[in-house]
Design an enzyme around this catalytic site. Structure first.
Site, PDB file in Angstrom:
ATOM      1  N   CYS A  21       4.210   4.836   5.446  1.00 16.23           N
ATOM      2  CA  CYS A  21       2.999   5.214   6.192  1.00 16.23           C
ATOM      3  C   CYS A  21       2.139   3.978   6.459  1.00 16.23           C
ATOM      4  CB  CYS A  21       2.206   6.238   5.395  1.00 16.23           C
ATOM      5  SG  CYS A  21       0.575   6.585   6.073  1.00 16.23           S
ATOM      6  N   CYS A  54      -1.008   3.857   4.377  1.00 17.10           N
ATOM      7  CA  CYS A  54      -0.780   3.435   2.981  1.00 17.10           C
ATOM      8  C   CYS A  54      -0.562   1.926   2.915  1.00 17.10           C
ATOM      9  CB  CYS A  54       0.429   4.164   2.405  1.00 17.10           C
ATOM     10  SG  CYS A  54       0.216   5.965   2.342  1.00 17.10           S
TER      11      CYS A  54
END
Length: 232
Positions: A85, A88
């Site tokens: 992600c 992230c």
């Protein structure tokens, strides 16, 4: 019943239905952008974190209790929602920017992931400057696991986070489970306790790096604490 044959009656009915549908959609959108339907995080106790089983990511993995991470010098730990992600990865880069100051304090930086898929962890490592471990039972995402499903994609805060990360040059993929929300912990040495617990409330809700650093400065290394006891 002649009004049923009046075209104007049906036109008015269709307008009423359309207006009602639009009103319901607007209300749903409004509620989705509040915290009303967000699951409330349950604070983790130190004893809960200490007992978590983690695995190293070596060819011959070693299983150990999580308390080893912070027992002597405390630790900053990121529970990664999904390594691929881009949100992230952005938070990982933010935490990694603190690494020089954490090193000065003697506080290590770690991350845990809930799964190991192909090269996802390896591809995550350029963004994260600490060791990474596997939390197969997803305990760092508890005690009460929280998920954000597709409602996240109609939250204005999430879209703001998307654009912020894109503008920052971060990119990613869709590999792996990404609905269980992550977080960041700052844990003191020994039994000092949890000094900071940030729970992601929506996609891209990252921790404030200054708060992490402030909490890390409160850590009292076990070696120093034992030396003080001896001098007394």
């Amino acid at each position: 019943m002649s009004f049923l044959q009046d075209p104007g009656f049906f036109t008015m009915g269709m307008w009423s239905i359309g207006a009602g549908a639009l009103g319901a959609a607007a209300l749903a959108l409004l509620l989705a952008n509040t915290d009303v339907f967000l699951s409330k995080p349950q604070k983790a106790a130190l004893a809960y974190l200490e007992d978590i089983d983690l695995k190293t990511l070596e060819k011959e993995p070693r299983t150990f209790k999580a308390k080893e991470l912070w027992e002597k010098n405390g630790a900053v730990i990121m529970a990664v929602r999904r390594p691929g992600c881009f949100l992230c990865r952005e938070e990982a880069a933010d935490l990694s920017s603190l690494k020089p100051k954490l090193d000065e304090l003697g506080v290590p930086l770690y991350a845990v992931v809930k799964e190991q898929i192909r090269t996802e962890v390896k591809d995550f490592q350029p963004y994260f400057k600490g060791e990474i471990f596997l939390d197969e039972k997803k305990k760092f995402y508890g005690p009460q696991r929280r998920k954000m499903m597709f409602m996240g994609f109609i939250r204005l805060g999430v879209w703001y986070n998307f654009f912020r990360a894109w503008n920052g040059g971060f990119s990613g993929n869709l590999e792996g489970e990404g609905f269980i929300l992550g977080g960041v912990f700052v844990v003191g040495s020994g039994k000092q306790g949890i000094l900071l617990e940030h729970r992601e409330k929506e996609f891209g809700d990252k921790v404030n790096p200054l708060s992490v650093l402030e909490a890390a400065r409160k850590i009292k290394p076990q070696t120093l604490a034992s030396e003080k006891k001896m001098t007394m």
